[in-house]
Scaffold this motif. Structure first.
Motif, PDB file in Angstrom:
ATOM      1  N   VAL A  50       0.836  -1.201   0.000  1.00 33.33           N
ATOM      2  CA  VAL A  50       0.000   0.000   0.000  1.00 33.33           C
ATOM      3  C   VAL A  50       0.868   1.247   0.000  1.00 33.33           C
ATOM      4  N   LYS A  51       1.905   1.229   0.855  1.00 35.37           N
ATOM      5  CA  LYS A  51       2.816   2.380   0.913  1.00 35.37           C
ATOM      6  C   LYS A  51       3.506   2.596  -0.431  1.00 35.37           C
ATOM      7  N   ASN A  52       3.974   1.509  -1.039  1.00 31.98           N
ATOM      8  CA  ASN A  52       4.640   1.622  -2.338  1.00 31.98           C
ATOM      9  C   ASN A  52       3.682   2.146  -3.411  1.00 31.98           C
ATOM     10  N   SER A  53       2.448   1.644  -3.367  1.00 40.52           N
ATOM     11  CA  SER A  53       1.451   2.113  -4.336  1.00 40.52           C
ATOM     12  C   SER A  53       1.143   3.591  -4.126  1.00 40.52           C
ATOM     13  N   SER A 109       6.901   7.190   5.464  1.00 39.12           N
ATOM     14  CA  SER A 109       6.021   7.173   6.625  1.00 39.12           C
ATOM     15  C   SER A 109       4.682   7.833   6.318  1.00 39.12           C
ATOM     16  N   LEU A 110       3.736   7.627   7.248  1.00 39.47           N
ATOM     17  CA  LEU A 110       2.426   8.258   7.113  1.00 39.47           C
ATOM     18  C   LEU A 110       2.541   9.773   7.175  1.00 39.47           C
ATOM     19  N   ALA A 111       3.473  10.260   7.978  1.00 42.93           N
ATOM     20  CA  ALA A 111       3.687  11.708   8.083  1.00 42.93           C
ATOM     21  C   ALA A 111       4.178  12.261   6.737  1.00 42.93           C
ATOM     22  N   ASP A 112       5.073  11.517   6.084  1.00 43.18           N
ATOM     23  CA  ASP A 112       5.555  11.926   4.757  1.00 43.18           C
ATOM     24  C   ASP A 112       4.406  11.944   3.749  1.00 43.18           C
ATOM     25  N   GLN A 113       3.558  10.899   3.829  1.00 49.67           N
ATOM     26  CA  GLN A 113       2.430  10.830   2.910  1.00 49.67           C
ATOM     27  C   GLN A 113       1.519  12.047   3.062  1.00 49.67           C
ATOM     28  N   ASP A 118      -0.693  17.156   1.141  1.00 53.43           N
ATOM     29  CA  ASP A 118      -1.078  18.553   1.398  1.00 53.43           C
ATOM     30  C   ASP A 118      -0.404  19.506   0.421  1.00 53.43           C
ATOM     31  N   ARG A 119       0.881  19.253   0.163  1.00 53.58           N
ATOM     32  CA  ARG A 119       1.594  20.112  -0.790  1.00 53.58           C
ATOM     33  C   ARG A 119       1.016  19.958  -2.196  1.00 53.58           C
ATOM     34  N   ALA A 120       0.665  18.735  -2.577  1.00 53.11           N
ATOM     35  CA  ALA A 120       0.086  18.507  -3.906  1.00 53.11           C
ATOM     36  C   ALA A 120      -1.251  19.213  -4.030  1.00 53.11           C
TER      37      ALA A 120
END
Length: 313
Positions: A50-53, A109-113, A118-120
């Motif tokens: 999921v993270k990779n996707s 990480s979830l924080a990075d996601q 948000d930036r996008a």
């Protein structure tokens, strides 16, 4: 006392049965633990997938954002406009892309996601606002282009009209110029001998050795188109060999006809008054005249206004 008593046999069976129960329980626990471990491993693998996707999807979003901002920059450049803020956004998105691609080799990480989502979202909002501005600019440019095209069409028509008017004026001016052309009438050549006596021959034939000076008489015909103003009449006395008499000491010089220089023998300034005024030239060569046919030409305002010939024998 025998050890293989019924009581002992019974106890042995109970012990074996207990051991079997313990072994079965332990095996069950091991099976359950292995199941739990497998389930956790599969769950962790799913989380990683999921993270990779999510990471690859986010990379695609940022690549699309970068392409759209570059499109906006090109559209503004095509309109002759520059926008430094767009270049700044493209640089920021490029830096984010580099960071996102780096997560392929480390934990995302979830924080990075959340941070990149948000930036996008903020970039997408800025992209929409800029698209609206560009659409407005394009509409304004189309209006200006239409107005400019209409203006150019009007200018072309005016230029064509002006060219036509200029051509018409040139034709009219040329017609006026031709109509205002002076005409020398009653052009006559007389000789003056060394004794100062003037002689006229009806055949315009004179003896060369008797000629001291020449007198050229004429009148200017009436012309209501010609301007009453100061003018100059030039006389060319052309000898039998075709050369015009030219002597600076007697007032000779050059004038222009059709853009070319031409020698004149003598000239006279006068004020044209449209009264058929008489004019004359008295010319002294200060040398012997050649035998043969001579030609007298008169010019004014760039035109040949009179011509005659006479013969010296």
């Amino acid at each position: 006392m025998s050890a293989n008593t019924p009581e002992n046999r019974s106890n042995r069976k109970l012990l074996i049965g207990g051991l079997l129960v313990v072994l079965i329980s332990i095996n069950g626990i091991l099976i359950y633990m292995n199941y739990q471990k497998k389930e956790k491993t599969e769950e962790q693998a799913e989380i990683i997938n999921v993270k990779n996707s999510e990471l690859e999807n986010q990379i695609k979003i940022y690549e699309a954002l970068k392409a759209d901002f570059e499109r906006q920059s090109q559209e503004l450049q095509s309109m002759g406009l520059e926008n430094d803020s767009l270049e700044t956004k493209i640089a920021a998105i490029t830096a984010d892309l580099d960071e996102l691609r780096g997560f392929r080799k480390r934990s995302y990480s979830l924080a990075d996601q959340r941070r990149f989502r948000d930036r996008a979202t903020a970039f997408e909002q800025q992209l929409k606002e800029k698209d609206a501005q560009i659409a407005s600019l394009k509409q304004d440019n189309e209006v200006l282009f239409t107005e400019n095209t209409d203006l150019k069409t009007t200018q072309t028509r005016l230029a064509d009209s002006l060219t036509t008017m200029q051509s018409t004026n040139e034709v009219l001016n040329e017609k006026v110029r031709m109509a205002s052309r002076l005409e020398a009438k009653n052009l006559n050549v007389n000789i003056i001998n060394q004794r100062g006596k003037e002689k006229e021959d009806d055949d315009n034939e004179y003896r060369a050795k008797r000629v001291d000076k020449l007198r050229v008489d004429f009148k200017l015909a009436k012309n209501d188109v010609a301007k009453k103003e100061p003018k100059t009449v030039y006389m060319r006395l052309i000898e039998p060999d075709g050369a015009a008499l030219y002597n600076l000491t007697t007032g000779s010089g050059t004038f222009q006809i059709d853009g070319e220089d031409m020698y004149y023998t003598a000239k006279r300034d006068f004020v044209y008054d449209n009264t058929q005024q008489p004019l004359s030239f008295t010319y002294d060569k200060n040398a012997a005249y050649k035998k043969g046919q001579h030609t007298v030409e008169l010019y004014a305002d760039g035109f040949l206004i009179g011509k005659t010939t006479f013969v010296l024998k």
